[in-house]
Scaffold this motif. Structure first.
Motif, mmCIF file in Angstrom:
data_model
loop_
_atom_site.group_PDB
_atom_site.id
_atom_site.type_symbol
_atom_site.label_atom_id
_atom_site.label_comp_id
_atom_site.label_asym_id
_atom_site.label_seq_id
_atom_site.Cartn_x
_atom_site.Cartn_y
_atom_site.Cartn_z
ATOM 1 N N HIS A 134 -4.116 -7.453 2.093
ATOM 2 C CA HIS A 134 -4.279 -7.021 0.711
ATOM 3 C C HIS A 134 -3.191 -6.011 0.379
ATOM 4 O O HIS A 134 -2.679 -5.317 1.257
ATOM 5 C CB HIS A 134 -5.671 -6.391 0.519
ATOM 6 C CG HIS A 134 -6.027 -6.128 -0.896
ATOM 7 N ND1 HIS A 134 -5.696 -4.948 -1.541
ATOM 8 C CD2 HIS A 134 -6.679 -6.883 -1.821
ATOM 9 C CE1 HIS A 134 -6.128 -4.994 -2.785
ATOM 10 N NE2 HIS A 134 -6.738 -6.146 -2.979
ATOM 11 N N ARG A 135 -2.861 -5.903 -0.900
ATOM 12 C CA ARG A 135 -1.798 -4.978 -1.314
ATOM 13 C C ARG A 135 -2.112 -3.527 -0.977
ATOM 14 O O ARG A 135 -1.207 -2.687 -0.877
ATOM 15 C CB ARG A 135 -1.532 -5.127 -2.814
ATOM 16 C CG ARG A 135 -2.728 -4.816 -3.686
ATOM 17 C CD ARG A 135 -2.435 -4.974 -5.177
ATOM 18 N NE ARG A 135 -3.616 -4.771 -5.978
ATOM 19 C CZ ARG A 135 -4.120 -3.593 -6.304
ATOM 20 N NH1 ARG A 135 -3.524 -2.492 -5.873
ATOM 21 N NH2 ARG A 135 -5.204 -3.488 -7.059
ATOM 22 N N LEU A 136 -3.413 -3.186 -0.793
ATOM 23 C CA LEU A 136 -3.784 -1.816 -0.441
ATOM 24 C C LEU A 136 -3.632 -1.529 1.056
ATOM 25 O O LEU A 136 -3.801 -0.393 1.484
ATOM 26 C CB LEU A 136 -5.219 -1.531 -0.882
ATOM 27 C CG LEU A 136 -5.461 -1.523 -2.396
ATOM 28 C CD1 LEU A 136 -6.935 -1.288 -2.698
ATOM 29 C CD2 LEU A 136 -4.599 -0.475 -3.090
ATOM 30 N N GLY A 137 -3.343 -2.564 1.838
ATOM 31 C CA GLY A 137 -3.040 -2.341 3.244
ATOM 32 C C GLY A 137 -4.083 -2.772 4.239
ATOM 33 O O GLY A 137 -3.899 -2.577 5.445
ATOM 34 N N MET A 138 -5.182 -3.381 3.774
ATOM 35 C CA MET A 138 -6.197 -3.825 4.722
ATOM 36 C C MET A 138 -6.211 -5.353 4.797
ATOM 37 O O MET A 138 -5.770 -6.036 3.874
ATOM 38 C CB MET A 138 -7.593 -3.302 4.362
ATOM 39 C CG MET A 138 -8.123 -3.769 3.043
ATOM 40 S SD MET A 138 -7.439 -2.815 1.686
ATOM 41 C CE MET A 138 -8.641 -3.190 0.404
ATOM 42 N N LEU A 139 -6.726 -5.855 5.900
ATOM 43 C CA LEU A 139 -6.840 -7.293 6.088
ATOM 44 C C LEU A 139 -8.118 -7.804 5.433
ATOM 45 O O LEU A 139 -9.143 -7.124 5.423
ATOM 46 C CB LEU A 139 -6.855 -7.633 7.574
ATOM 47 C CG LEU A 139 -5.566 -7.345 8.354
ATOM 48 C CD1 LEU A 139 -5.785 -7.592 9.837
ATOM 49 C CD2 LEU A 139 -4.416 -8.186 7.834
ATOM 50 N N GLU A 140 -8.031 -9.025 4.887
ATOM 51 C CA GLU A 140 -9.185 -9.662 4.275
ATOM 52 C C GLU A 140 -9.304 -11.095 4.776
ATOM 53 O O GLU A 140 -8.291 -11.729 5.084
ATOM 54 C CB GLU A 140 -9.037 -9.712 2.752
ATOM 55 C CG GLU A 140 -9.047 -8.383 2.060
ATOM 56 C CD GLU A 140 -8.996 -8.535 0.547
ATOM 57 O OE1 GLU A 140 -9.739 -7.825 -0.140
ATOM 58 O OE2 GLU A 140 -8.209 -9.375 0.058
ATOM 59 N N PRO A 141 -10.526 -11.619 4.851
ATOM 60 C CA PRO A 141 -10.683 -13.038 5.185
ATOM 61 C C PRO A 141 -10.107 -13.902 4.070
ATOM 62 O O PRO A 141 -10.090 -13.496 2.906
ATOM 63 C CB PRO A 141 -12.202 -13.213 5.307
ATOM 64 C CG PRO A 141 -12.777 -12.090 4.508
ATOM 65 C CD PRO A 141 -11.808 -10.951 4.611
ATOM 66 N N MET A 142 -9.600 -15.063 4.435
ATOM 67 C CA MET A 142 -9.001 -15.951 3.451
ATOM 68 C C MET A 142 -10.064 -16.915 2.925
ATOM 69 O O MET A 142 -10.518 -17.808 3.644
ATOM 70 C CB MET A 142 -7.833 -16.713 4.070
ATOM 71 C CG MET A 142 -6.654 -15.819 4.396
ATOM 72 S SD MET A 142 -5.195 -16.712 4.940
ATOM 73 C CE MET A 142 -5.710 -17.230 6.575
ATOM 74 N N ALA A 143 -10.474 -16.693 1.687
ATOM 75 C CA ALA A 143 -11.473 -17.552 1.052
ATOM 76 C C ALA A 143 -11.418 -17.305 -0.445
ATOM 77 O O ALA A 143 -10.878 -16.293 -0.901
ATOM 78 C CB ALA A 143 -12.874 -17.252 1.584
ATOM 79 N N SER A 144 -11.966 -18.210 -1.210
ATOM 80 C CA SER A 144 -11.951 -18.060 -2.658
ATOM 81 C C SER A 144 -13.287 -17.553 -3.203
ATOM 82 O O SER A 144 -13.345 -16.985 -4.287
ATOM 83 C CB SER A 144 -11.608 -19.392 -3.335
ATOM 84 O OG SER A 144 -12.538 -20.393 -2.937
ATOM 85 N N ARG A 145 -14.359 -17.779 -2.459
ATOM 86 C CA ARG A 145 -15.676 -17.348 -2.920
ATOM 87 C C ARG A 145 -16.441 -16.709 -1.767
ATOM 88 O O ARG A 145 -16.207 -17.019 -0.608
ATOM 89 C CB ARG A 145 -16.471 -18.537 -3.455
ATOM 90 C CG ARG A 145 -15.822 -19.217 -4.649
ATOM 91 C CD ARG A 145 -16.673 -20.348 -5.169
ATOM 92 N NE ARG A 145 -17.947 -19.861 -5.690
ATOM 93 C CZ ARG A 145 -18.913 -20.657 -6.115
ATOM 94 N NH1 ARG A 145 -18.774 -21.965 -6.064
ATOM 95 N NH2 ARG A 145 -20.038 -20.141 -6.597
ATOM 96 N N GLY A 146 -17.364 -15.817 -2.124
ATOM 97 C CA GLY A 146 -18.165 -15.178 -1.096
ATOM 98 C C GLY A 146 -19.546 -14.840 -1.617
ATOM 99 O O GLY A 146 -19.858 -15.055 -2.787
ATOM 100 N N LEU A 147 -20.367 -14.291 -0.740
ATOM 101 C CA LEU A 147 -21.723 -13.896 -1.117
ATOM 102 C C LEU A 147 -21.720 -12.548 -1.823
ATOM 103 O O LEU A 147 -20.917 -11.678 -1.505
ATOM 104 C CB LEU A 147 -22.607 -13.777 0.130
ATOM 105 C CG LEU A 147 -23.007 -15.033 0.890
ATOM 106 C CD1 LEU A 147 -23.917 -14.640 2.041
ATOM 107 C CD2 LEU A 147 -23.690 -16.029 -0.016
ATOM 108 N N PRO A 148 -22.656 -12.338 -2.745
ATOM 109 C CA PRO A 148 -22.851 -10.981 -3.278
ATOM 110 C C PRO A 148 -23.510 -10.111 -2.217
ATOM 111 O O PRO A 148 -24.175 -10.605 -1.302
ATOM 112 C CB PRO A 148 -23.774 -11.204 -4.477
ATOM 113 C CG PRO A 148 -24.505 -12.471 -4.162
ATOM 114 C CD PRO A 148 -23.550 -13.321 -3.377
ATOM 115 N N VAL A 149 -23.333 -8.810 -2.349
ATOM 116 C CA VAL A 149 -23.857 -7.880 -1.352
ATOM 117 C C VAL A 149 -25.377 -7.956 -1.249
ATOM 118 O O VAL A 149 -25.962 -7.655 -0.199
ATOM 119 C CB VAL A 149 -23.384 -6.442 -1.675
ATOM 120 C CG1 VAL A 149 -24.119 -5.875 -2.882
ATOM 121 C CG2 VAL A 149 -23.526 -5.522 -0.474
#
Length: 199
Positions: free
Chosen positions: A103-118
């Motif tokens: 991510h542009r803020l410097g952390m890694l994120e999983p690669m996906a387009s959709r996810g679950l709400p918290v």
């Protein structure tokens, strides 16, 4: 935000970044030993957990342990439309192969387009920068966890992880938008908090 909080946040950021890899691993092992015995963790299936990036308590062994216990592991991803977090389920194989994007803020994120709400998580393991003995939590300043939890119809149990030195010796001011944690684990102790309290 007050100048005092800004100064405290800057101080803790610097101190956290200076923690050696060796000390981080010792901290992670100690917290994992506590987490293994934690009733809420034992009884939770869908677990949201962060990927450490800025000196937070390491989570690699915690994630691996979740897999061995057949927990469903979800990692946060920032939704660019509303600047809230969604939660992407990750398999052990994807985690092992580091299927992440930066991510542009410097952390890694999983690669996906959709996810679950918290709301669909049982347990949310949260990073933080500063905490106090009432469960007030201050993060890095992006407000992602606060926005996400504030808009959720149902909120999972919130468990913070921290180094011992991240405890504020004085009560922190809790603003209306600040989302407190329910409990916290450090290498040497654990806390349980009442989520709502009178200021």
């Amino acid at each position: 935000m007050s100048n005092q909080i800004l100064a405290l946040r800057q101080k803790l950021r610097k101190k956290r970044l200076k923690v050696s890899t060796f000390q981080q691993r010792q901290t992670e092992n100690a917290i994992l030993n506590r987490l293994r015995q934690y009733p809420k963790f034992k009884n939770s299936h869908k677990i949201g957990v962060y990927l450490h990036a800025f000196g937070e308590v390491f989570t690699h062994k915690i994630i691996e342990y979740c897999f061995t216990q057949h927990k469903a592991v979800y990692l946060p991803m920032i939704c660019n439309m509303n600047q809230r977090l969604v939660w992407i389920r990750i398999t052990r194989q994807l985690y092992k192969n580091k299927r992440f994007s930066m991510h542009r803020l410097g952390m890694l994120e999983p690669m996906a387009s959709r996810g679950l709400p918290v709301s669909q998580l049982d347990l949310l393991i949260m990073p933080l920068l500063i905490y106090d003995q009432t469960g007030t939590r201050i993060g890095m300043g992006g407000g992602f966890y606060d926005r996400t939890l504030a808009s959720a119809p149902y909120q999972p149990y919130r468990l913070g992880l921290a180094h011992d030195f991240q405890l504020s010796q004085h009560p922190l001011i809790r603003n209306a938008w600040d989302q407190p944690i329910d409990a916290l684990l450090t290498p040497t102790t654990g806390y349980r908090f009442k989520r709502h309290f009178s200021q």
